[in-house]
Structures are given as structure tokens and as C-alpha cells.
Scaffold this motif. Sequence first.
Motif, short mmCIF file in Angstrom:
data_model
loop_
_atom_site.label_atom_id
_atom_site.label_comp_id
_atom_site.label_asym_id
_atom_site.label_seq_id
_atom_site.Cartn_x
_atom_site.Cartn_y
_atom_site.Cartn_z
N ILE A 47 36.95 47.82 34.13
CA ILE A 47 37.94 48.65 34.85
C ILE A 47 37.26 50.00 35.14
O ILE A 47 36.72 50.62 34.23
CB ILE A 47 39.22 48.87 33.99
N LEU B 129 39.06 48.83 28.02
CA LEU B 129 39.25 48.69 29.47
C LEU B 129 37.92 48.87 30.20
O LEU B 129 37.58 48.13 31.12
CB LEU B 129 40.27 49.72 29.99
N ARG C 292 42.28 41.62 36.99
CA ARG C 292 41.17 42.51 36.64
C ARG C 292 41.04 42.70 35.13
O ARG C 292 40.06 43.28 34.65
CB ARG C 292 41.33 43.87 37.34
N ILE C 293 42.04 42.22 34.37
CA ILE C 293 41.92 42.25 32.90
C ILE C 293 41.17 40.99 32.49
O ILE C 293 41.75 39.93 32.32
CB ILE C 293 43.30 42.35 32.21
N ASP D 191 46.57 42.52 40.50
CA ASP D 191 45.72 43.46 39.77
C ASP D 191 45.46 43.00 38.33
O ASP D 191 44.44 43.34 37.75
CB ASP D 191 46.37 44.85 39.74
N ILE E 117 42.36 56.22 36.03
CA ILE E 117 42.01 54.87 36.47
C ILE E 117 41.76 54.93 37.98
O ILE E 117 42.61 55.43 38.73
CB ILE E 117 43.19 53.89 36.19
N LEU F 12 37.04 53.61 35.39
CA LEU F 12 37.84 54.72 34.84
C LEU F 12 36.95 55.87 34.40
O LEU F 12 35.73 55.73 34.28
CB LEU F 12 38.68 54.23 33.67
N PRO G 8 44.73 52.23 40.26
CA PRO G 8 45.88 51.86 39.40
C PRO G 8 46.48 50.51 39.79
O PRO G 8 46.41 50.11 40.94
CB PRO G 8 46.88 52.99 39.66
N PHE G 9 47.06 49.83 38.80
CA PHE G 9 47.65 48.51 39.03
C PHE G 9 48.96 48.64 39.82
O PHE G 9 49.80 49.47 39.49
CB PHE G 9 47.95 47.82 37.68
N ILE H 256 50.86 41.37 32.54
CA ILE H 256 50.03 42.52 32.12
C ILE H 256 50.07 42.69 30.60
O ILE H 256 49.02 42.86 29.97
CB ILE H 256 50.43 43.82 32.88
N TYR I 210 48.68 53.63 31.28
CA TYR I 210 47.56 54.25 31.99
C TYR I 210 47.16 53.42 33.21
O TYR I 210 46.85 53.95 34.27
CB TYR I 210 46.36 54.44 31.05
N LEU I 211 47.15 52.07 33.04
CA LEU I 211 46.75 51.21 34.15
C LEU I 211 47.72 51.34 35.33
O LEU I 211 47.31 51.29 36.48
CB LEU I 211 46.69 49.74 33.69
#
Length: 339
Positions: free
Chosen positions: A82, A77, A106-107, A103, A94, A84, A97-98, A174, A148-149
Motif C-alpha cells: 500500500i 500495510l 489491494r490488501i 480497493d 494513504i 503510504l 484511499p479506499f 475490508i 486510515y485506508l
Amino acid sequence: MTHVFLDACKRKKVEYTPVWFMRQAGRYLPSYAKMKGNRGVLQAVKDPELASDIAVEPVKLLGTDAAIIYADIMIPLEAIGIDLSIKEHYGPLIARPFKSEKDVERIKELKPEKLYFLGEAIKKIKAKLQKSIPVIGFSAAPFTLASYLIEGGPSSDFVKTRMAMHDEILWQKIMGSLVDLISDYLAYQVEYGIDAVQLFDSWAGAVSSSDYERFILPYTKRVFSNLPANLPKIHFCANSSHLIEKFAQTGADVLSVDWRVDIASVWKRTDEKLAVQGNLDPALAVVGGKEMQLAVSKIMQAAYGHKGHIFNLGHGVLKETNPENLKKIVKIVHRWEMA
Ligand code: CP3
């Protein structure tokens, strides 16, 4: 490479039961604190000389049958940008957060040059162990990274993630993006010579069995199927006795289970088709003495006659653990008379 650990993963006959410990490179070792100094884990893993020393140390000290790369589940990540951090004694945080499908953009695609340090570290670990001890690579599974995201940090109930699961488009986006990211991350580790892979779906036990099947299993399956067929694949999940049969469908060779389940039942529930890793309560490795030895013997007895056992704790080594207790475990396991 042939090794008792790799053979056990593939349920081949072995001379003795292999053993290693999740978080074997960690705070319980005085040498770890010394080597790491005041650097955070995300900083320390980026120094290949240091990271390889940290990974090799427990193998030398305890006599374990595998090394695990010194990295963290947050590394891929971070590598795609990202924002973090890892808060000490707490866990990953994070920054943003998503919340919506937007969002997920962002990946981004993982650029291999962002992982240069990890490739170097793997090469150094292998060299320092003279290629005689297998090196385990790892990643989090899609659900655990998604949690976590979405939660923004550690959670006890994963309510936000369990809600997001039912937003079909968001969830597909996601989880699909995370499958690609994790697959690229693991392909990179394979390229540098890892001998086995462990997928940590640490928090997937938070969902029901039917939700696991619908919303998590298809993605975990894709991650495993993107890996080379002959590479030993270990699946870990805590608190997940209700999901054992489902994990058998992920494509894993080995199920790593925590202390809450009776280890013999795992072979039975998976029709003796998979290897099993585990499952001493990490608290007993702190307690030590007779109680610990008895618990280790109980696990060895339960595993007796089943093919494919790798001894481990049910979760990571606790920081209060005396390394001498882990040495003792290795001794008991290695000396156990095999079926
Ligand atoms: O020997 C090893 O297993 C070390 C390699 C390793 C680390 N993290 C280094 C690390 C592995 C396999 C992980 C996986 C990991 N990281 C998981 C999945 C395993 C599990 O426990 O279920 C998870 C959920 C994380 C996220 C994370 N990173 C947490 C919850 C923490 C603990 C925070 C704290 O300070 O207690 C971290 C930090 C971290 N990653 C540490 C280590 C050795 C401890 C902190 C440190 O040394 O600075």
C-alpha cells in the motif's frame, strides 16, 4: 519468562505495580532524535540495530517494566505494497484511499520476508535486555487500520469510515482482509519471541456502542483468538468510556483506558475479570510537580485492592514531556504499598 508485568496482565498477585508508557520511545527523548537523525520513522524502524537501541533506551533510562517494539501501525500495510507515508507532526497518509470493494483487493497476503527487519529487531531487543524485561509487540486493530485506508489520513470524526461500516459487503471484505493481515503480522512477532501484545484500536471510540458490537467487535475478537491463548493481550482505545463492557468481550486480558474514565469503574464494569492499564492524562506528565504526583497517587489509590493494574498514561507520551517526570512516576508507582 516470568515477570511482574506479565503477572499483572494475568491478574496474578504482584509485589509491586508494573509501569510502562505508550510512546516511551519517542520525540520527548533527546537521545531518540539523536539516534534517528533525519530519517523518517518508516525508514528508522527498518534498521534493526537502531530500532532495537531506540526500544531499549527508555527501559534503561526510566526503569519501565516493559519494552515495546519500535515499529508503527502502518508497517503491515506498507509491507503488502500500500502506497503510504507518515507526515511529520500530522500522521499517516494513504496515497489512494479506499473507495469501493475493488480497493480491498489491494490488501494482499503478507510475505514474511518483507518483515525481516522486525524479526531481527525483536531478537536484538531481547538480547540487549538480557531477556529480563518483557517485550510488547503490537498492531493496530482492524477498525483503526480501516479508518486510515478509508479516510486517507487522520480524521477527527471518521465520517467516511462510519458510512462504509453500513455497506455490508464492503465492510465484511475490508475488515475480514484486515483480520488476516493483522493476524499474520502478529503471528510473525510471536514467532520472534514477543512476550505480550497490544492491539491499538485508537479511534474505535468514534462509534456508538451498538455499532461497535455489530461492526467492530467480531473482527477484533478474531484477531485475539488467532493468538496463542497464554500470550497476554492488551486492548487500547482512546475516548471510549461508552465501550468498556464491549471491550471485555474481545478476548483481551487487559483493557488500556484513557484519562477520561475513573479507573476503578473499569474493574467494576468488567466484573473484576480483567486487568486494567492506565490512565494518567499525558498532559500531567508534561506539567509535572505536585499536580502530577497527586494525580499518580489518585490512580494508585483507585486501583488499590483490584487485581491486575499496569500503570501507564491514558495515551502516548507528549513530545513536550521532561523524561525526569516519567522517572518520578516510575518511582512513585514502584514504591507504592500493595494491598
Ligand atoms: O514507544 C512507542 O510506543 C513507539 C512505537 C510506536 C510508534 N507508533 C512509533 C512512531 C507505536 C506503538 C506506534 C503506534 C501508532 N502509530 C498508533 C497507535 C497508538 C496511538 O497513538 O493511538 C497510531 C495511531 C500511529 C500512527 C502514527 N504514526 C501517528 C499518528 C504518528 C505521529 C505523527 C507525528 O509526527 O506526530 C506516527 C509517527 C510515529 N510512529 C512516531 C513514532 C515514535 C513519531 C514521529 C517520529 O518519531 O518520526
